[in-house]
Design a protein around this motif. Structure first.
Motif, mmCIF file in Angstrom:
data_model
loop_
_atom_site.group_PDB
_atom_site.id
_atom_site.type_symbol
_atom_site.label_atom_id
_atom_site.label_comp_id
_atom_site.label_asym_id
_atom_site.label_seq_id
_atom_site.Cartn_x
_atom_site.Cartn_y
_atom_site.Cartn_z
ATOM 1 N N ARG A 143 -26.643 39.233 -24.814
ATOM 2 C CA ARG A 143 -27.156 40.585 -24.710
ATOM 3 C C ARG A 143 -26.457 41.145 -23.275
ATOM 4 O O ARG A 143 -26.920 41.603 -22.171
ATOM 5 C CB ARG A 143 -29.101 40.753 -24.740
ATOM 6 N N TYR A 144 -25.231 42.548 -24.185
ATOM 7 C CA TYR A 144 -24.705 43.262 -23.320
ATOM 8 C C TYR A 144 -26.008 44.373 -23.124
ATOM 9 O O TYR A 144 -26.263 44.832 -23.729
ATOM 10 C CB TYR A 144 -23.485 43.338 -23.789
ATOM 11 N N ASN A 145 -25.050 45.188 -22.270
ATOM 12 C CA ASN A 145 -25.424 47.319 -21.964
ATOM 13 C C ASN A 145 -26.890 47.472 -21.868
ATOM 14 O O ASN A 145 -27.004 47.726 -22.486
ATOM 15 C CB ASN A 145 -25.005 47.378 -23.062
ATOM 16 N N ASN A 146 -27.773 46.031 -21.034
ATOM 17 C CA ASN A 146 -29.322 46.182 -20.774
ATOM 18 C C ASN A 146 -29.619 45.463 -19.907
ATOM 19 O O ASN A 146 -29.419 44.477 -19.475
ATOM 20 C CB ASN A 146 -29.685 46.096 -22.795
ATOM 21 N N ALA A 147 -30.155 46.205 -19.091
ATOM 22 C CA ALA A 147 -30.434 45.949 -17.857
ATOM 23 C C ALA A 147 -32.119 45.660 -18.135
ATOM 24 O O ALA A 147 -32.514 46.223 -18.832
ATOM 25 C CB ALA A 147 -30.903 46.807 -16.727
ATOM 26 N N ALA A 148 -32.430 44.217 -17.632
ATOM 27 C CA ALA A 148 -34.026 44.469 -17.535
ATOM 28 C C ALA A 148 -34.682 44.314 -16.455
ATOM 29 O O ALA A 148 -33.771 44.966 -15.431
ATOM 30 C CB ALA A 148 -34.063 42.419 -16.778
ATOM 31 N N LYS A 149 -35.669 45.453 -16.780
ATOM 32 C CA LYS A 149 -36.360 46.252 -16.356
ATOM 33 C C LYS A 149 -37.668 46.051 -15.412
ATOM 34 O O LYS A 149 -38.199 46.197 -14.310
ATOM 35 C CB LYS A 149 -36.975 47.627 -16.847
ATOM 36 N N LYS A 150 -38.998 45.097 -15.586
ATOM 37 C CA LYS A 150 -39.266 44.635 -15.015
ATOM 38 C C LYS A 150 -40.044 42.726 -15.747
ATOM 39 O O LYS A 150 -39.398 42.221 -17.597
ATOM 40 C CB LYS A 150 -40.889 45.370 -16.142
ATOM 41 N N ILE A 151 -40.391 42.400 -15.465
ATOM 42 C CA ILE A 151 -40.724 40.548 -15.632
ATOM 43 C C ILE A 151 -42.284 40.501 -16.796
ATOM 44 O O ILE A 151 -42.909 40.956 -15.501
ATOM 45 C CB ILE A 151 -40.209 39.670 -14.910
ATOM 46 N N LEU A 152 -42.304 39.895 -17.100
ATOM 47 C CA LEU A 152 -43.997 39.785 -17.795
ATOM 48 C C LEU A 152 -44.587 38.873 -17.590
ATOM 49 O O LEU A 152 -44.197 38.015 -17.590
ATOM 50 C CB LEU A 152 -44.312 40.770 -18.949
ATOM 51 N N THR A 153 -45.830 38.911 -16.644
ATOM 52 C CA THR A 153 -47.075 37.522 -16.467
ATOM 53 C C THR A 153 -48.254 37.708 -17.253
ATOM 54 O O THR A 153 -49.047 39.106 -17.177
ATOM 55 C CB THR A 153 -46.660 38.089 -15.507
ATOM 56 N N LYS A 154 -48.535 37.329 -17.572
ATOM 57 C CA LYS A 154 -49.787 36.916 -17.562
ATOM 58 C C LYS A 154 -50.669 35.180 -16.785
ATOM 59 O O LYS A 154 -49.854 34.198 -17.177
ATOM 60 C CB LYS A 154 -49.830 36.324 -19.462
ATOM 61 N N ASP A 155 -51.778 35.832 -16.034
ATOM 62 C CA ASP A 155 -52.628 34.307 -15.019
ATOM 63 C C ASP A 155 -51.588 33.947 -14.420
ATOM 64 O O ASP A 155 -51.345 32.684 -14.460
ATOM 65 C CB ASP A 155 -53.353 33.030 -16.450
ATOM 66 N N ASN A 156 -50.441 34.899 -13.816
ATOM 67 C CA ASN A 156 -48.903 34.382 -13.221
ATOM 68 C C ASN A 156 -48.561 32.743 -13.915
ATOM 69 O O ASN A 156 -47.953 31.914 -13.159
ATOM 70 C CB ASN A 156 -49.875 33.473 -11.293
ATOM 71 N N ARG A 157 -48.039 33.322 -14.972
ATOM 72 C CA ARG A 157 -47.670 32.744 -15.616
ATOM 73 C C ARG A 157 -45.991 34.112 -16.343
ATOM 74 O O ARG A 157 -46.946 34.796 -16.828
ATOM 75 C CB ARG A 157 -47.987 32.137 -16.766
ATOM 76 N N VAL A 158 -44.817 33.287 -16.536
ATOM 77 C CA VAL A 158 -43.610 34.600 -17.344
ATOM 78 C C VAL A 158 -44.363 34.582 -18.911
ATOM 79 O O VAL A 158 -45.079 33.247 -19.429
ATOM 80 C CB VAL A 158 -42.608 34.174 -17.216
ATOM 81 N N THR A 159 -44.684 35.384 -19.508
ATOM 82 C CA THR A 159 -44.436 35.850 -20.849
ATOM 83 C C THR A 159 -43.548 36.796 -21.963
ATOM 84 O O THR A 159 -42.969 36.874 -22.626
ATOM 85 C CB THR A 159 -45.930 36.529 -20.548
ATOM 86 N N GLY A 160 -43.004 37.249 -20.542
ATOM 87 C CA GLY A 160 -41.932 37.678 -20.971
ATOM 88 C C GLY A 160 -41.148 38.590 -20.493
ATOM 89 O O GLY A 160 -40.931 38.956 -19.052
ATOM 90 N N VAL A 161 -39.876 39.695 -20.951
ATOM 91 C CA VAL A 161 -39.381 40.147 -20.204
ATOM 92 C C VAL A 161 -39.437 42.069 -20.705
ATOM 93 O O VAL A 161 -38.835 42.149 -22.048
ATOM 94 C CB VAL A 161 -37.792 39.830 -20.031
ATOM 95 N N LEU A 162 -39.306 43.215 -19.996
ATOM 96 C CA LEU A 162 -38.969 44.457 -20.776
ATOM 97 C C LEU A 162 -37.992 45.001 -20.055
ATOM 98 O O LEU A 162 -37.381 44.335 -18.905
ATOM 99 C CB LEU A 162 -39.678 45.178 -19.873
ATOM 100 N N LEU A 163 -37.344 45.418 -20.813
ATOM 101 C CA LEU A 163 -36.006 45.750 -20.683
ATOM 102 C C LEU A 163 -35.752 47.502 -20.539
ATOM 103 O O LEU A 163 -36.845 47.636 -21.238
ATOM 104 C CB LEU A 163 -34.766 45.383 -21.761
ATOM 105 N N LYS A 164 -34.386 47.492 -20.137
ATOM 106 C CA LYS A 164 -34.879 49.242 -20.192
ATOM 107 C C LYS A 164 -34.449 49.885 -20.946
ATOM 108 O O LYS A 164 -35.289 51.375 -21.230
ATOM 109 C CB LYS A 164 -33.090 49.960 -19.337
#
Ligand SMILES: Cc1cc2nc3c(=O)[nH]c(=O)nc-3n(C[C@H](O)[C@H](O)[C@H](O)COP(=O)(O)OP(=O)(O)OC[C@H]3O[C@@H](n4cnc5c(N)ncnc54)[C@H](O)[C@@H]3O)c2cc1C
Length: 417
Positions: free
Chosen positions: A128-149
């Protein structure tokens, strides 16, 4: 769409991590905020890309400035010889130059990028080009996803931060990884410029702007103590000094007190003081009735002469008027030309960022976060840096490989595959 792994950053570390994980069976998405991959890689080695170094591992570790022990696993898991083999398998022929530096045979960094693009395609990595990762999503100290710009959310089990450092920001390395990981509790060691030109106090350097000196020795001292000496090439600029040996010394400066930093340049390292004095006496006999400024042409670059004679107080002297004391002052100046280092050029002008995500919070055997499960790191975003010679790119590729491999093995292990 759900991914096993989202890699943030399409530089050398991210490309290697994404391809490695995908080769080992993970469904991988690579996010790059630019319109293309490897913008910094493209400008490496003045466009030629010094992709690694062919020296042995001992040599490698000698050239790592920060946190070399942390890198043992990464460098032993995927070393310089394996990188060259991979490149060759990807259709990128390489050659070895002076100092065991490895370059693409074509002298084009773009060939390395193209090789990796083929590798990513072959490994079925989504990009995926031209889009930055803005936030890493977690639940109970475990990665669940990424929020893009653009506020799109991507669900995944693992995230790998490979966003690079903070220098040459137009290439996309703007320090985003520090913020992404910092929000999850990671410590960021203050990013500082490394492999960076030095600013000096003396106004005469401006007169020498653009002058390159070859085969000189520069010695850096901090608080009166020698930090290191380097032999090779340096360059005068409008603000101070640059060139290979100066850049290397600048990296070592980060580990030392910044007070009273001086640089001593030995313009004639092949000659002892006595030998240089004899050499000058010979030249002086040859040019006995000339002005001193016209008697040093055989010994020094033309542009350096006015500066040297001004510094030694010999500007208006004829050779036959020079006293022994004055001649010995000249010898001393040529063997130990002194510069006062007042700082470095800014971080944006540094070849590499020293500092970054603290290695204490990353497992060196897997490059997984010790704080958040499923979070991995690779490349310059970590608090590691090395000298010039291809070592920094090898660190990016080795940490990229280990982190991608670890993410895949852990995921597959969990699934019982
Ligand atoms: C002028 C110059 C010359 C160099 N020459 C050499 C050399 O010859 N040999 C050598 O070994 N080293 C060299 N280096 C150092 C080398 O380029 C770096 O060490 C290396 O590129 C680090 O790789 P990386 O993948 O960690 O980070 P980077 O190459 O910086 O890549 C990070 C990527 O992440 C992307 N990104 C950042 N934030 C986000 C976000 N939020 N979302 C999505 N994407 C994001 C960026 O756009 C970028 O593409 C040089 C550096 C410079 C500046």
């Amino acid at each position: 769409m759900h991914y096993d792994l989202v890699v943030i950053g399409g530089g050398p570390a991210g490309m290697m991590a994404a391809a490695t994980a995908a080769q080992k069976g993970l469904q991988v998405l690579l996010i790059e905020k630019n319109e293309k991959l490897g913008k910094k890689l493209y400008i490496t080695g003045k466009g030629r890309c010094n992709v690694t170094n062919y020296g042995d591992m001992e040599d490698f570790f000698d050239n790592i400035v920060t946190n070399k022990k942390f890198l043992y696993s990464a460098l032993y898991t995927f070393n310089n010889y394996q990188l060259v083999e991979l490149l060759n398998n990807l259709g990128v022929k390489t050659k070895i130059e002076r100092g065991s530096r490895v370059f693409p045979e074509s002298d084009k960094s773009s060939d390395i990028i193209k090789g990796f693009e083929r590798y990513l395609k072959k490994s079925r990595v989504d990009i995926r080009y031209n889009n930055a990762a803005k936030k890493i999503l977690t639940k109970d100290n475990r990665v669940t996803g990424v929020l893009l710009k653009n506020n799109e959310q991507i669900n995944c089990n693992n995230v790998l931060i490979a966003t690079g450092g903070m220098s040459y920001q137009h290439t996309g390395s703007t320090g985003d990884g520090y913020q992404l990981a910092g929000e999850l509790g990671h410590t960021v060691i203050e990013p500082k410029p490394a492999l960076v030109p030095l600013v000096t106090g003396e106004s005469w350097v401006k007169e020498l702007q653009g002058l390159t000196l070859k085969n000189v020795t520069a010695t850096l001292t901090a608080g009166g103590k020698t930090v290191a000496s380097k032999f090779g090439e340096m360059l005068f600029t409008h603000f101070g000094v640059s060139g290979p040996i100066i850049l290397s010394l600048s990296s070592l400066l980060n580990k030392n007190a910044r007070s009273e930093v001086k640089l001593f340049i030995d313009l004639k390292p092949a000659l002892s003081d006595e030998q240089l004095d004899q050499r000058i006496q010979r030249d002086f006999r040859k040019y006995i009735n000339k002005q001193v400024k016209n008697a040093l042409n055989d010994l020094l670059p033309k542009r350096l002469i006015p500066v040297i004679i001004k510094l030694t107080g010999l500007s208006s002297k004829v050779v036959n008027q020079v006293t022994k004391k004055e001649r010995l002052t000249l010898v001393h100046t040529l063997k130990s030309l002194q510069l006062t280092v007042t700082g470095t050029r800014p971080l944006n002008e540094a070849i590499i960022t020293s500092g970054g995500i603290s290695t204490g919070e990353i497992n060196p055997s897997t490059l997984e976060s010790k704080l958040v499960q499923g979070l991995y790191f690779a490349g310059e975003v970590i608090d590691v840096d090395a000298l010039t010679g291809g070592y920094n790119l090898q660190i990016a590729f080795s940490t990229g490989y280990l982190s991608g491999k670890s993410a895949a093995e852990k995921t597959k292990g969990k699934l019982g595959l």
